[in-house]
Design an enzyme around this catalytic site. Structure first.
Site, PDB file in Angstrom:
ATOM      1  N   LEU A 176      56.510  71.034  55.315  1.00 59.10           N
ATOM      2  CA  LEU A 176      56.863  69.642  55.594  1.00 59.10           C
ATOM      3  C   LEU A 176      57.614  69.512  56.919  1.00 59.10           C
ATOM      4  CD1 LEU A 176      57.976  69.009  51.928  1.00 59.10           C
ATOM      5  CD2 LEU A 176      55.928  68.059  52.993  1.00 59.10           C
ATOM      6  N   PRO A 177      57.701  68.276  57.449  1.00 58.72           N
ATOM      7  CA  PRO A 177      58.239  68.086  58.806  1.00 58.72           C
ATOM      8  C   PRO A 177      59.729  68.330  58.984  1.00 58.72           C
ATOM      9  CG  PRO A 177      56.826  66.240  58.164  1.00 58.72           C
ATOM     10  CD  PRO A 177      57.086  67.037  56.934  1.00 58.72           C
ATOM     11  N   THR A 192      60.173  74.295  58.633  1.00 64.58           N
ATOM     12  CA  THR A 192      61.265  74.684  59.523  1.00 64.58           C
ATOM     13  C   THR A 192      62.415  73.712  59.303  1.00 64.58           C
ATOM     14  OG1 THR A 192      59.748  75.579  61.179  1.00 64.58           O
ATOM     15  CG2 THR A 192      61.971  75.050  61.911  1.00 64.58           C
ATOM     16  N   LYS A 226      64.062  81.548  61.749  1.00 63.68           N
ATOM     17  CA  LYS A 226      63.094  80.685  62.435  1.00 63.68           C
ATOM     18  C   LYS A 226      63.757  79.849  63.521  1.00 63.68           C
ATOM     19  CE  LYS A 226      59.466  78.412  63.618  1.00 63.68           C
ATOM     20  NZ  LYS A 226      58.644  77.571  62.755  1.00 63.68           N
ATOM     21  N   LYS A 269      63.489  68.945  67.812  1.00 62.94           N
ATOM     22  CA  LYS A 269      63.984  68.957  66.429  1.00 62.94           C
ATOM     23  C   LYS A 269      64.577  70.314  66.073  1.00 62.94           C
ATOM     24  CE  LYS A 269      61.980  70.398  62.909  1.00 62.94           C
ATOM     25  NZ  LYS A 269      61.050  70.805  61.829  1.00 62.94           N
TER      26      LYS A 269
END
Length: 349
Positions: free
Chosen positions: A103-104, A136, A221, A296
Site C-alpha cells: 500500500l502507498p 514502505t 527500506k 515521501k
C-alpha cells in the site's frame, strides 16, 4: 508493552519445537517445517504498479490468490483472469492463510489492518496465521501493528501455532523487478516466520534479507532509499558541474565508473538523458520511481530520525530538494529528474 508482545510471539513460535508447551499439542513441529498447505491460500491487498505484478508472480508460482483493491478496474483485471476478488480486506482475511499488503503509506496500512472492515475486524480472532506488509512505511507503525497482531489468536490451530504473526517486508527493485520476480525483500519480525515464508518471498523476488526484530525491515527500506536519494543528488550535482566545466556527461560517467565515485546512480541509473539506454532519464524521466514517492520516503526517514533524536542534516536537505522538485510539477517523473534541478543547460541536451 512492545517487549511483552514480542516475547509472546517468540514463545509461541519457539514452542513449536517444545512438546510440553501449553500452547501446542504433543505432535508439534518447528515452524520451519510448516506444511505447504499453510501457504496455499494467499490474500493480496493493493494492486498498484508493484502489487499487481507481485500477484502475477504468485499466481504463476501456483498459489491460490485472492485480491482486493479500492480501485475497481484493478480488481476487474484480475477477475477477468480468474483470480477471486473480495470487496473488503476482512473478506480477504477470511479466505486466506497468509495475507500480503502493498500500500502507498502508513495511514493506508493502518486503515487496512484496523479500520472498518479491515483485516482485524473480527476482533481477536484471525484466520490467517501470517500477515506480511510489503509497503514502505515508518518502523513505528510496523511495530505498533506487530504488537496488535500478536494480541490476537487464530481461528483453529495452524500446525499447532495459535498466535498469528506479522512480518514487515518492504521491497527494493521497483516495477521492473516486481514484473521480473527479482525483488529484494527486507524482512523484520520473527526469524522463524521469515524462514517459513521464504519460499513465498522467492516466488516474487530473488533476494531475502532478515533484518531482525519487528520494524527493522521498514527501517532498512527507508535507510536504503535515503542513501539512494543522497547518492543520486551527489551524482547529479557532479555531472552537472562537469558539463558546465566542459566535460561531457558520458566521459565523466566513464571516469566515475572506473574510479571511487562509482555507484548505482552512476552505473545503473544514470540521471543524464542519453548516457544510459533504458534508464528513465533517456525516456524523459518516465516510469521508474516517482519523485513524490522519494519525497515521501525521505519524509519517513526524517520523521524517524526526529523521533529518536538523531541528527540527519543530509536527509533534511535532500527532502527540501525533492519537495521543491515536486512543487515544480515533477511529482510523477522519475526521481533522477533531480538532475534538472542542477543543470541550467538541460534544454540544450
Amino acid at each position: 508493552m512492545m517487549s511483552m508482545a514480542i516475547c509472546r510471539v517468540r514463545a509461541a513460535l519457539l514452542s513449536l519445537s517444545n512438546p510440553k508447551s501449553s500452547l501446542i499439542s504433543s505432535s508439534s513441529s518447528s515452524i520451519r517445517s510448516f506444511s505447504s498447505s499453510q501457504f496455499e491460500s494467499v490474500g493480496f491487498i493493493g494492486l498498484g504498479n508493484m502489487g499487481s505484478r507481485m500477484v502475477n508472480n504468485l499466481v504463476e508460482a501456483g498459489y491460490n490468490v485472492t485480491v482486493h483493491d479500492i480501485n475497481c478496474s484493478a480488481m476487474k483485471k484480475f477477475s477477468d483472469m480468474g483470480v477471486p476478488t473480495k470487496e473488503t480486506p476482512f473478506e480477504v482475511a477470511e479466505a486466506s492463510d497468509v495475507v500480503i499488503t502493498m500500500l502507498p503509506s502508513s495511514s493506508h496500512v493502518f486503515d487496512v489492518f484496523t479500520g472498518p472492515k479491515g483485516l482485524l475486524q473480527g476482533g481477536n480472532l484471525l484466520r490467517p496465521w501470517l500477515l506480511i506488509d510489503s509497503s514502505t512505511i515508518d518502523p513505528q507503525t510496523s511495530r505498533k501493528l506487530s504488537v496488535t497482531v500478536s494480541k490476537c489468536n487464530l481461528k483453529g490451530k495452524k500446525d499447532n501455532l495459535v498466535i498469528p504473526v506479522m512480518l514487515d517486508a518492504p521491497v527494493s527493485g521497483g516495477v521492473l523487478a516486481a514484473e521480473a520476480g527479482t525483488l529484494t525483500f527486507m524482512v523484520g519480525g520473527s526469524e522463524e516466520a521469515f524462514l517459513a515464508a521464504k519460499p513465498l518471498f522467492l516466488s516474487m523476488g530473488k533476494n531475502t534479507i532478515y533484518c531482525g526484530k519487528a520494524g527493522n525491515g521498514s527501517a532498512a527500506k527507508i535507510c536504503n532509499n535515503l542513501a539512494m536519494a543522497i547518492s543520486m543528488l551527489g551524482v547529479s550535482e557532479a555531472l552537472a558541474l562537469g558539463q558546465s566545466l566542459g566535460i561531457s556527461a558520458s566521459t565523466l560517467t566513464k571516469v566515475f565508473n572506473s574510479s571511487s565515485a562509482r555507484c548505482w546512480s552512476s552505473d545503473s541509473y544514470n540521471p543524464v538523458p542519453g548516457v544510459m539506454e533504458g534508464a528513465p532519464s533517456s525516456r524523459n524521466y518516465g516510469g521508474g520511481f516517482a519523485s513524490k514517492l522519494m519525497a515521501k520516503d525521505l519524509n519517513l526517514a526524517a520523521e524517524s530520525a526526529k523521533d529518536i533524536g538523531q541528527k540527519c542534516p543530509l536527509t533534511s536537505h535532500a527532502l527540501e530538494i525533492y519537495a521543491e522538485l515536486c512543487k515544480d510539477g515533477n511529482e510523477t517523473r522519475d526521481f533522477s529528474c533531480v538532475f534538472r534541478h542542477y543543470y541550467s543547460g538541460m534544454d540544450e541536451l
